[in-house]
Design a protein around this motif. Structure first.
Motif, mmCIF file in Angstrom:
data_model
loop_
_atom_site.group_PDB
_atom_site.id
_atom_site.type_symbol
_atom_site.label_atom_id
_atom_site.label_comp_id
_atom_site.label_asym_id
_atom_site.label_seq_id
_atom_site.Cartn_x
_atom_site.Cartn_y
_atom_site.Cartn_z
ATOM 1 N N ILE A 173 0.853 -1.196 0.000
ATOM 2 C CA ILE A 173 0.000 0.000 0.000
ATOM 3 C C ILE A 173 0.884 1.240 0.000
ATOM 4 O O ILE A 173 1.802 1.367 0.817
ATOM 5 C CB ILE A 173 -0.915 0.009 1.225
ATOM 6 N N VAL A 174 0.607 2.162 -0.915
ATOM 7 C CA VAL A 174 1.359 3.413 -0.991
ATOM 8 C C VAL A 174 0.373 4.578 -1.070
ATOM 9 O O VAL A 174 -0.808 4.408 -1.331
ATOM 10 C CB VAL A 174 2.307 3.441 -2.212
ATOM 11 N N GLY A 175 0.892 5.760 -0.833
ATOM 12 C CA GLY A 175 0.081 6.967 -0.895
ATOM 13 C C GLY A 175 0.783 8.095 -0.182
ATOM 14 O O GLY A 175 1.777 7.873 0.534
ATOM 15 N N PRO A 176 0.300 9.304 -0.340
ATOM 16 C CA PRO A 176 1.006 10.461 0.210
ATOM 17 C C PRO A 176 1.114 10.472 1.728
ATOM 18 O O PRO A 176 2.034 11.080 2.268
ATOM 19 C CB PRO A 176 0.171 11.648 -0.297
ATOM 20 N N GLU A 302 0.411 6.895 -11.718
ATOM 21 C CA GLU A 302 -0.208 7.728 -10.680
ATOM 22 C C GLU A 302 0.014 7.120 -9.308
ATOM 23 O O GLU A 302 0.264 7.830 -8.320
ATOM 24 C CB GLU A 302 -1.707 7.851 -10.996
ATOM 25 N N THR A 303 -0.067 5.786 -9.229
ATOM 26 C CA THR A 303 0.141 5.102 -7.953
ATOM 27 C C THR A 303 1.580 5.284 -7.477
ATOM 28 O O THR A 303 1.832 5.615 -6.309
ATOM 29 C CB THR A 303 -0.182 3.600 -8.106
ATOM 30 N N ILE A 304 2.540 5.084 -8.375
ATOM 31 C CA ILE A 304 3.950 5.252 -8.007
ATOM 32 C C ILE A 304 4.228 6.683 -7.602
ATOM 33 O O ILE A 304 4.868 6.958 -6.563
ATOM 34 C CB ILE A 304 4.868 4.838 -9.175
ATOM 35 N N ARG A 305 3.722 7.621 -8.367
ATOM 36 C CA ARG A 305 4.006 9.041 -8.090
ATOM 37 C C ARG A 305 3.319 9.556 -6.839
ATOM 38 O O ARG A 305 3.676 10.635 -6.339
ATOM 39 C CB ARG A 305 3.610 9.888 -9.305
ATOM 40 N N SER A 306 2.345 8.829 -6.325
ATOM 41 C CA SER A 306 1.707 9.258 -5.067
ATOM 42 C C SER A 306 2.706 9.279 -3.927
ATOM 43 O O SER A 306 2.505 9.957 -2.922
ATOM 44 C CB SER A 306 0.534 8.321 -4.721
#
Length: 310
Positions: A173-176, A302-306
């Motif tokens: 799980i990834v995100g800002p 978009e997911t990676i760049r989050s």
């Protein structure tokens, strides 16, 4: 929602993932939050109780609160707690939550697990299904609690068929606002990579994980489901997308060196986590897609760049 309407309870609601989940459910369901931590800035109509899931006050919420569904994500990874304290909170806390569901007529249970329970291993095949053995604890003791929680939930499925139980196993799980081992590693300016190894990695945006848990609340959904994001990518490509400058390290030296750094508290990464940048652990998420129409909304880039947004 009316204060006496059936509620969805969320353990671990004060964490960043819990907050995102509460936001997605807010206005659609009456939400009851259970967490030992404070929830600053919560909406006034969000009912949050600062209690330990293992305590009688937590069971009182199930006894009196008209809870029809529970999303259990109250698993702690607090580095300030000892391994024994974490194990007691995570495993006994899960056992108590399952007990409350069975005792007080909860009709739906969603347990957040992780694809990490399969464990990276040199003998792994591509795209492990839900039937693959949970081998993570064999090489990586720090994930033992998560494996035990998953096994407890699997046992509950068979012992209590009257409760629609769903075990959700998402990829990294990834995100800002997500802070976990994967995001800590991917945010390093100069992350270690092991010479001669470039495993495929799978990432999923935090908002997509919350959407998957909301989907799991749908009546009729039950069982164990891998949850994947928009695809897989070589580790080197993910680091390149984020503009990182990796440091190649011989894998023969890396483990002993990292073990020493970890013992001296000069690194937050246990040496077992090197397995994730050396060996394969990709999973097959087709069952959730075929049976319930799961599809992530966030694309791969978009997911990676989050991870770059803070």
């Amino acid at each position: 929602m009316a204060s006496n309407s059936p509620a969805v309870a969320i353990t671990g609601i004060s964490g960043n993932l819990g907050r995102s989940l509460a936001k997605q459910l807010h206005g659609k369901e009456r939400v009851v939050g259970i967490d030992r931590r404070p929830f600053p800035g919560r909406p006034k109509d969000l009912d949050v109780h600062h209690v330990d899931i293992r305590k009688r006050k937590a069971e009182d919420l199930f006894r009196k609160g008209r809870i029809h569904a529970l999303i259990h994500m109250g698993i702690s990874h607090d580095p300030r707690m000892s391994a024994e304290e974490l194990h007691h909170f995570n495993v006994l806390g899960t056992a108590k939550a399952l007990e409350y569901c069975a005792r007080h007529g909860v009709r739906k249970l969603v347990v957040l697990s992780s694809a990490n329970v399969y464990g990276p291993h040199p003998d792994n095949t591509n795209f492990l299904t839900e039937d693959a053995p949970l081998m993570a604890a064999a090489r990586f003791g720090e994930i033992r609690d998560l494996v035990e929680v998953d096994i407890l939930a699997q046992s509950f499925i068979w012992k209590h068929p009257e409760v629609e139980t769903v075990i959700v196993r998402p990829v990294h799980i990834v995100g800002p606002t997500i802070r976990n081992a994967a995001t800590r590693y991917l945010r390093l300016k100069h992350p270690w990579v092991l010479m001669g190894f470039d495993p495929m990695v799978q990432l999923i945006h935090m908002e997509d994980v919350c959407r998957a848990m909301v989907l799991a609340l749908t009546p009729g959904v039950r069982g164990v489901y891998n949850v994947v994001g928009p695809g897989e990518v070589p580790l080197s490509a993910a680091l390149s997308e984020l503009g990182r400058s990796p440091l190649p390290v011989p894998h023969i030296l890396a483990r002993s060196f990292l073990r020493r750094l970890f013992q001296l508290r000069l690194s937050d990464f246990p040496p077992g986590e090197l397995d994730y940048i050396q060996f394969l652990c990709t999973i097959d998420g087709s069952r959730f897609a075929k049976e319930h129409g799961w599809k992530p909304e966030y694309g791969l880039r978009e997911t990676i760049r989050s991870l770059a947004a803070e």
